[in-house]
Design a protein around this motif. Structure first.
Motif, PDB file in Angstrom:
ATOM      1  N   THR A  92      -8.031  -4.512  -3.737  1.00 59.99           N
ATOM      2  CA  THR A  92      -7.928  -3.356  -3.240  1.00 59.99           C
ATOM      3  C   THR A  92      -7.068  -2.089  -3.539  1.00 59.99           C
ATOM      4  O   THR A  92      -5.934  -2.209  -3.539  1.00 59.99           O
ATOM      5  N   ASN A  93      -7.733  -0.545  -3.964  1.00 62.91           N
ATOM      6  CA  ASN A  93      -6.607   0.019  -4.078  1.00 62.91           C
ATOM      7  C   ASN A  93      -5.297   0.797  -4.814  1.00 62.91           C
ATOM      8  O   ASN A  93      -4.972  -0.525  -5.644  1.00 62.91           O
ATOM      9  N   ASP A  94      -5.409   1.924  -5.743  1.00 58.16           N
ATOM     10  CA  ASP A  94      -4.480   1.477  -6.256  1.00 58.16           C
ATOM     11  C   ASP A  94      -2.904   1.808  -5.954  1.00 58.16           C
ATOM     12  O   ASP A  94      -2.455   1.444  -6.131  1.00 58.16           O
ATOM     13  N   THR A  95      -2.608   2.388  -5.032  1.00 59.78           N
ATOM     14  CA  THR A  95      -1.717   2.028  -4.123  1.00 59.78           C
ATOM     15  C   THR A  95      -1.285   0.635  -3.742  1.00 59.78           C
ATOM     16  O   THR A  95      -0.139  -0.161  -3.084  1.00 59.78           O
ATOM     17  N   GLY A 129       0.617  -1.435   0.174  1.00 57.95           N
ATOM     18  CA  GLY A 129       0.200  -0.274   0.227  1.00 57.95           C
ATOM     19  C   GLY A 129       0.808   1.264   0.456  1.00 57.95           C
ATOM     20  O   GLY A 129       0.175   2.152   0.576  1.00 57.95           O
ATOM     21  N   GLY A 188     -16.495   2.098  -1.356  1.00 58.43           N
ATOM     22  CA  GLY A 188     -15.130   1.014  -0.941  1.00 58.43           C
ATOM     23  C   GLY A 188     -16.351   0.223  -0.045  1.00 58.43           C
ATOM     24  O   GLY A 188     -15.490  -1.040   0.498  1.00 58.43           O
ATOM     25  N   ASN A 218      -6.685   4.876   1.821  1.00 58.55           N
ATOM     26  CA  ASN A 218      -5.776   3.899   1.892  1.00 58.55           C
ATOM     27  C   ASN A 218      -5.895   3.455   2.909  1.00 58.55           C
ATOM     28  O   ASN A 218      -5.475   2.958   3.792  1.00 58.55           O
ATOM     29  N   SER A 265     -10.779   0.344   1.109  1.00 61.22           N
ATOM     30  CA  SER A 265     -10.959   1.696   0.432  1.00 61.22           C
ATOM     31  C   SER A 265     -10.541   0.988  -1.065  1.00 61.22           C
ATOM     32  O   SER A 265     -10.027   0.255  -1.683  1.00 61.22           O
ATOM     33  N   GLU A 266     -11.879   1.793  -2.548  1.00 64.77           N
ATOM     34  CA  GLU A 266     -11.116   1.198  -3.403  1.00 64.77           C
ATOM     35  C   GLU A 266     -11.533   0.663  -3.323  1.00 64.77           C
ATOM     36  O   GLU A 266     -10.912  -0.372  -4.780  1.00 64.77           O
ATOM     37  N   THR A 299     -12.388   6.526  -0.533  1.00 69.27           N
ATOM     38  CA  THR A 299     -10.795   7.500  -0.310  1.00 69.27           C
ATOM     39  C   THR A 299     -10.203   7.245  -0.191  1.00 69.27           C
ATOM     40  O   THR A 299     -10.219   6.384   1.413  1.00 69.27           O
ATOM     41  N   HIS A 303     -15.993   0.710  -6.128  1.00 73.12           N
ATOM     42  CA  HIS A 303     -14.739   1.043  -6.174  1.00 73.12           C
ATOM     43  C   HIS A 303     -14.808   2.429  -5.016  1.00 73.12           C
ATOM     44  O   HIS A 303     -14.883   3.085  -3.847  1.00 73.12           O
TER      45      HIS A 303
END
Length: 447
Positions: free
Chosen positions: A356-359, A50, A299, A321, A339-340, A319, A296
């Motif tokens: 999950t999550n772009d991170t 993350g 969440g 992380n 998240s996401e 939103t 998304h």
């Protein structure tokens, strides 16, 4: 965790539509959701750190990650996670232009791609020698055959269990959008459904047709296990009120089955069509026809029961992380656990996988109950030495056919990954081992 049985056979041989919204319906729906919840154990952190920083499309793969524990590996825009019957989890790691494999011991390996964007045009080659470009979707068969939506190359790749990659689909349409992600492949691999931006396409023996259009921003898709109809999510970031789940009817129409076309309303315990879904993105069917969704921006992870009522499974935050609530059992409704979320998938052993999550995190909700072992098993050993097994299991359930020459050694070889028929009968046939004095077989549930 609830224990499960395994039936072992020893062979000694010398040659080897919605209900009315009333009290009775509400009680039935609550009972179904309670059964679903009882089938799951803890929410776990499976992979990712993350720590992927802006811009979020960075390729953070390092050579030192190969073979490392998955929780120590930085993921790069993971978009989908799915598993096979041997307990291996595959991740479409979009920004590292690869598909990763997490083995049952928790270590991560490159399964396909070179971690550099490219076209990978060799007709047939080891998957780790062929470049991909922003793979954005996966479909994994129980035996470990992996189909990859190689988005920027407008292709679908197939990686066989032996690691060989081939191209099975090339969408050369000039209107191809390069924002596809939804992917589904039939058991015989003849039919492929995939989402391309605003349209759903179908490929049969390589011939591509458009089966539905007019969407805003398609997410993932899945096929109902009983009706065979395609369900697709429309994230609709340009007009979130249009965020919905659609069923594609056999006559070409489409029916909204979740999402209310508004910016508020509904929620836990309401009809799914009365509920606002904030950028619905992932969908995964249970064997009985209920399905999980993830939103998304919202969440959240939702469950839609067979009567069309939606239930909150995990409450998240759209939103930030988040990687919280490890060790808790769903429903988790008071913690920003996620998240996401961008995809959900059910593994053959019943685990729920969440990307999950772009991170970059992969989460897993463990199944609390493994599929039961067969009630009976018969074996036939013809004179030519081939062995034929037949057993009674749950219809359409996945089973492993395993064999060993010495059960005390604890090593069982997987001979086949197979499903019971509609009547619940499973069958397998294959050669024996002429040099073996004793052979031991068992039919086991997925790992």
């Amino acid at each position: 965790m609830t224990p499960f049985r395994r039936f072992v056979l020893i062979i000694v041989c010398g040659l080897g539509g919605s209900l009315p919204w009333d009290g009775r319906a509400q009680a039935a729906e609550a009972e179904e959701f309670a059964r679903v919840v009882a089938g799951f154990d803890q929410l776990e952190w499976l992979a990712g750190l993350g720590e992927n920083e802006e811009p979020l499309d960075n390729n953070d793969w390092l050579p030192s990650y190969e073979g490392a524990p998955a929780q120590t590996v930085e993921l790069s825009n993971p978009h989908f996670a799915a598993a096979d019957a041997l307990g291996r989890v595959y991740v479409a790691d979009k920004a590292s232009h690869s598909v990763l494999r997490i083995d049952p011991d928790g270590r991560v390996f490159t399964h396909a791609g070179t971690h550099e964007a490219g076209t990978g045009m060799v007709p047939s080659a080891p998957a780790t020698t062929q470049a991909l470009d922003s793979p954005n979707g996966l479909f994994v068969k129980p035996d470990g055959t992996v189909f990859i939506y190689d988005t920027n190359n407008h292709r679908v790749r197939r990686v066989a269990p032996d690691g060989t990659m081939t191209t099975v689909l090339n969408d050369a349409s000039p209107s191809y959008s390069k924002v596809g992600r939804g992917l589904w492949v039939s058991p015989d691999e003849r039919t492929i459904y995939f989402a391309d931006g605003r349209v759903v396409k179908k490929a049969v023996a390589g011939v591509i047709t458009v089966v539905a259009s007019g969407f805003s921003e398609l997410g993932n898709l899945d096929v109902h296990p009983l009706s065979g109809l395609v369900y697709v999510t429309d994230r609709a970031t340009d007009d979130v009120a249009r965020s919905a789940v659609w069923r594609l009817e056999a006559d070409g129409r489409r029916t909204r089955v979740a999402g209310n076309g508004q910016l508020a309303g509904g929620g836990d315990g309401f009809p799914a069509t009365d509920t606002f879904l904030d950028q619905v993105r992932g969908i995964a069917f249970t064997p009985d026809g209920g399905y999980f969704l993830c939103t998304h921006k919202g969440g959240d992870i939702w469950y839609v029961d067979t009567a069309g009522i939606i239930h909150l499974f995990i409450q998240g935050r759209g939103t930030g992380n988040r990687n919280e609530a490890n060790g808790q059992r769903p429903p988790i409704v008071s913690t920003d656990a996620l998240s996401e979320p961008r995809s959900v998938a059910l593994a053959p052993n019943g685990d729920l996988l969440i990307a999950t999550n772009d991170t970059g995190y992969i989460r897993r909700v463990r199944s609390a109950v493994r599929p039961p072992a067969p009630d009976w098993l018969l074996v036939d050993i013809p004179r030519h030495g081939a062995h034929r097994l037949r057993w009674a299991g749950d219809r359409r359930r996945i089973y492993l056919v395993e064999r060993t020459g010495d059960p005390s050694a604890g090593r069982w070889d997987v001979l086949a990954v197979t499903a019971a028929s509609e009547t619940g009968v499973g069958e397998w046939s294959g050669p024996g081992q002429p040099e073996a004095t004793h052979l031991f077989y068992r039919i086991a549930p997925p790992r």
